[in-house]
Design a protein around this motif. Structure first.
Motif, mmCIF file in Angstrom:
data_model
loop_
_atom_site.group_PDB
_atom_site.id
_atom_site.type_symbol
_atom_site.label_atom_id
_atom_site.label_comp_id
_atom_site.label_asym_id
_atom_site.label_seq_id
_atom_site.Cartn_x
_atom_site.Cartn_y
_atom_site.Cartn_z
ATOM 1 N N SER A 78 0.839 -1.200 0.000
ATOM 2 C CA SER A 78 0.000 0.000 0.000
ATOM 3 C C SER A 78 0.872 1.247 0.000
ATOM 4 C CB SER A 78 -0.875 0.055 1.256
ATOM 5 O OG SER A 78 -1.800 -0.991 1.276
ATOM 6 N N GLY A 79 0.306 2.301 -0.519
ATOM 7 C CA GLY A 79 0.958 3.599 -0.466
ATOM 8 C C GLY A 79 0.185 4.527 0.441
ATOM 9 N N MET A 80 0.885 5.495 0.995
ATOM 10 C CA MET A 80 0.246 6.508 1.820
ATOM 11 C C MET A 80 0.939 7.836 1.573
ATOM 12 S SD MET A 80 2.483 4.814 4.633
ATOM 13 C CE MET A 80 1.759 3.418 3.973
ATOM 14 N N SER A 81 0.190 8.907 1.770
ATOM 15 C CA SER A 81 0.760 10.231 1.537
ATOM 16 C C SER A 81 0.070 11.252 2.421
ATOM 17 C CB SER A 81 0.619 10.615 0.057
ATOM 18 O OG SER A 81 -0.743 10.658 -0.304
ATOM 19 N N GLY A 82 0.652 12.433 2.445
ATOM 20 C CA GLY A 82 0.077 13.510 3.230
ATOM 21 C C GLY A 82 0.956 14.736 3.200
ATOM 22 N N THR A 83 0.630 15.653 4.101
ATOM 23 C CA THR A 83 1.311 16.936 4.203
ATOM 24 C C THR A 83 1.727 17.167 5.642
ATOM 25 O OG1 THR A 83 -0.085 17.809 2.432
ATOM 26 C CG2 THR A 83 1.039 19.427 3.818
ATOM 27 N N PHE A 84 2.932 17.689 5.817
ATOM 28 C CA PHE A 84 3.402 18.042 7.160
ATOM 29 C C PHE A 84 2.766 19.367 7.570
ATOM 30 C CE2 PHE A 84 6.757 15.249 5.578
ATOM 31 C CZ PHE A 84 6.811 14.337 6.621
ATOM 32 N N ARG A 85 2.050 19.351 8.675
ATOM 33 C CA ARG A 85 1.370 20.548 9.175
ATOM 34 C C ARG A 85 2.230 21.329 10.165
ATOM 35 N NH1 ARG A 85 -4.515 19.726 9.280
ATOM 36 N NH2 ARG A 85 -5.025 19.144 7.138
ATOM 37 N N GLU A 86 3.017 20.597 10.972
ATOM 38 C CA GLU A 86 3.847 21.248 11.985
ATOM 39 C C GLU A 86 5.058 20.369 12.257
ATOM 40 O OE1 GLU A 86 3.497 22.829 16.615
ATOM 41 O OE2 GLU A 86 1.761 21.887 15.665
ATOM 42 N N ILE A 87 6.215 21.011 12.355
ATOM 43 C CA ILE A 87 7.446 20.308 12.722
ATOM 44 C C ILE A 87 8.185 21.183 13.718
ATOM 45 C CG2 ILE A 87 9.682 19.427 11.936
ATOM 46 C CD1 ILE A 87 8.339 18.892 9.197
ATOM 47 N N PHE A 95 1.230 15.555 10.884
ATOM 48 C CA PHE A 95 1.054 15.366 9.449
ATOM 49 C C PHE A 95 -0.288 14.717 9.157
ATOM 50 C CE2 PHE A 95 3.426 11.753 11.140
ATOM 51 C CZ PHE A 95 2.831 10.636 10.573
ATOM 52 N N THR A 96 -0.779 14.948 7.948
ATOM 53 C CA THR A 96 -1.983 14.260 7.493
ATOM 54 C C THR A 96 -1.561 12.902 6.945
ATOM 55 O OG1 THR A 96 -1.874 15.233 5.280
ATOM 56 C CG2 THR A 96 -3.192 16.411 6.942
ATOM 57 N N PHE A 97 -2.503 11.959 6.956
ATOM 58 C CA PHE A 97 -2.235 10.595 6.510
ATOM 59 C C PHE A 97 -3.434 10.114 5.722
ATOM 60 C CE2 PHE A 97 -2.618 6.056 6.851
ATOM 61 C CZ PHE A 97 -1.330 5.548 6.892
ATOM 62 N N ALA A 98 -3.183 9.663 4.483
ATOM 63 C CA ALA A 98 -4.247 9.074 3.660
ATOM 64 C C ALA A 98 -3.663 7.920 2.861
ATOM 65 C CB ALA A 98 -4.847 10.109 2.718
ATOM 66 N N TRP A 99 -4.394 6.817 2.807
ATOM 67 C CA TRP A 99 -3.991 5.689 1.969
ATOM 68 C C TRP A 99 -4.199 6.068 0.514
ATOM 69 C CZ3 TRP A 99 -1.255 2.072 4.155
ATOM 70 C CH2 TRP A 99 -1.473 1.744 5.501
ATOM 71 N N ASP A 100 -3.307 5.616 -0.367
ATOM 72 C CA ASP A 100 -3.456 5.911 -1.795
ATOM 73 C C ASP A 100 -4.766 5.360 -2.347
ATOM 74 O OD1 ASP A 100 -0.966 7.084 -1.636
ATOM 75 O OD2 ASP A 100 0.056 5.588 -2.872
ATOM 76 N N TYR A 101 -5.228 4.225 -1.825
ATOM 77 C CA TYR A 101 -6.456 3.617 -2.341
ATOM 78 C C TYR A 101 -7.721 4.323 -1.836
ATOM 79 C CZ TYR A 101 -6.456 1.099 2.154
ATOM 80 O OH TYR A 101 -6.430 0.782 3.484
ATOM 81 N N ASP A 102 -7.590 5.242 -0.884
ATOM 82 C CA ASP A 102 -8.745 5.969 -0.344
ATOM 83 C C ASP A 102 -8.339 7.398 0.023
ATOM 84 O OD1 ASP A 102 -11.244 6.597 0.613
ATOM 85 O OD2 ASP A 102 -11.125 5.316 2.385
ATOM 86 N N ASP A 104 -9.666 10.227 -0.187
ATOM 87 C CA ASP A 104 -10.661 11.148 0.362
ATOM 88 C C ASP A 104 -10.813 11.025 1.876
ATOM 89 O OD1 ASP A 104 -11.187 12.205 -2.140
ATOM 90 O OD2 ASP A 104 -12.738 10.712 -2.556
ATOM 91 N N TRP A 105 -10.359 9.910 2.442
ATOM 92 C CA TRP A 105 -10.412 9.727 3.898
ATOM 93 C C TRP A 105 -9.016 9.997 4.445
ATOM 94 C CZ3 TRP A 105 -8.450 5.504 7.053
ATOM 95 C CH2 TRP A 105 -8.725 5.708 8.411
ATOM 96 N N GLN A 106 -8.932 11.002 5.289
ATOM 97 C CA GLN A 106 -7.646 11.467 5.790
ATOM 98 C C GLN A 106 -7.690 11.590 7.308
ATOM 99 O OE1 GLN A 106 -5.154 14.746 3.802
ATOM 100 N NE2 GLN A 106 -6.579 15.839 5.084
ATOM 101 N N THR A 107 -6.597 11.228 7.949
ATOM 102 C CA THR A 107 -6.477 11.414 9.390
ATOM 103 C C THR A 107 -5.345 12.382 9.669
ATOM 104 O OG1 THR A 107 -4.974 9.525 9.633
ATOM 105 C CG2 THR A 107 -7.343 9.095 9.939
ATOM 106 N N LEU A 108 -5.294 12.835 10.903
ATOM 107 C CA LEU A 108 -4.224 13.710 11.362
ATOM 108 C C LEU A 108 -3.414 12.935 12.393
ATOM 109 C CD1 LEU A 108 -3.111 16.628 11.104
ATOM 110 C CD2 LEU A 108 -4.425 17.159 13.163
ATOM 111 N N VAL A 109 -2.098 12.897 12.196
ATOM 112 C CA VAL A 109 -1.186 12.196 13.090
ATOM 113 C C VAL A 109 -0.329 13.223 13.807
ATOM 114 C CG1 VAL A 109 0.741 10.559 13.229
ATOM 115 C CG2 VAL A 109 -1.130 10.152 11.610
ATOM 116 N N THR A 110 -0.226 13.084 15.127
ATOM 117 C CA THR A 110 0.642 13.927 15.935
ATOM 118 C C THR A 110 1.587 13.019 16.702
ATOM 119 O OG1 THR A 110 -1.109 15.588 16.186
ATOM 120 C CG2 THR A 110 0.729 15.680 17.763
#
Length: 159
Positions: A78-87, A95-102, A104-110
């Protein structure tokens, strides 16, 4: 629903746990911030990983692959991608986290890093999840990732 019930319901769709690593915060943080370190531990046991993109800065994007035992063509890959919100160097990554296969569904990871004795307490939070089953599957996956991170920090072979 009362406000208290809403808070409990929202909390149940969040994943939060912490681990203590036998390494200083600056080193544990570094393991999250460079491709050569990430590929050693990112992904569950038995998987390998590839960093396709890593712009480790606020607003930067990332794209990682976790590859099953059969490689990229493995149905478990599987692939996953996102954007770094704060470092915050050595302290926090959001950062945000979304699977490549979905996508539109995104989570926020801290992820936070705090000195604890001679080690580091890493606290991990991911939210919101669509349901408890999905949340619990992520607990297993992240738990195995962090087991592999502990092995990498200790210089042990990562499996």
């Amino acid at each position: 629903m009362t406000a208290r019930t809403d808070a409990v319901a929202a909390q149940s769709l969040s994943l939060e746990f912490s681990r203590v690593f036998d390494a200083p915060p600056v080193l544990v943080f570094k393991m999250w911030s460079s491709p050569e370190h990430l590929t050693r531990w990112w992904g569950p046991k038995g998987f390998t990983s590839a960093v396709k993109k890593l712009e480790f800065r606020k607003g930067g994007r990332y794209h990682f692959l976790i590859l099953g035992p059969g490689g990229q063509d493995d149905s478990m890959s599987s692939g996953m991608s996102g954007t770094f919100r704060e470092i915050v160097e050595g302290e926090k990554i959001v950062f945000t986290f979304a699977w490549d296969y979905d996508p539109d569904w995104q989570t926020l990871v801290t992820v936070t890093f705090a000195a604890e004795g001679t080690g580091t307490r890493l606290t991990f939070r991911q939210e919101p999840f669509l349901d408890i089953e999905t949340r619990d599957s992520h607990l297993g996956g992240w738990g195995e990732c962090l087991d592999r991170l502990a092995d990498a920090l200790a210089g042990r072979p990562v499996v």
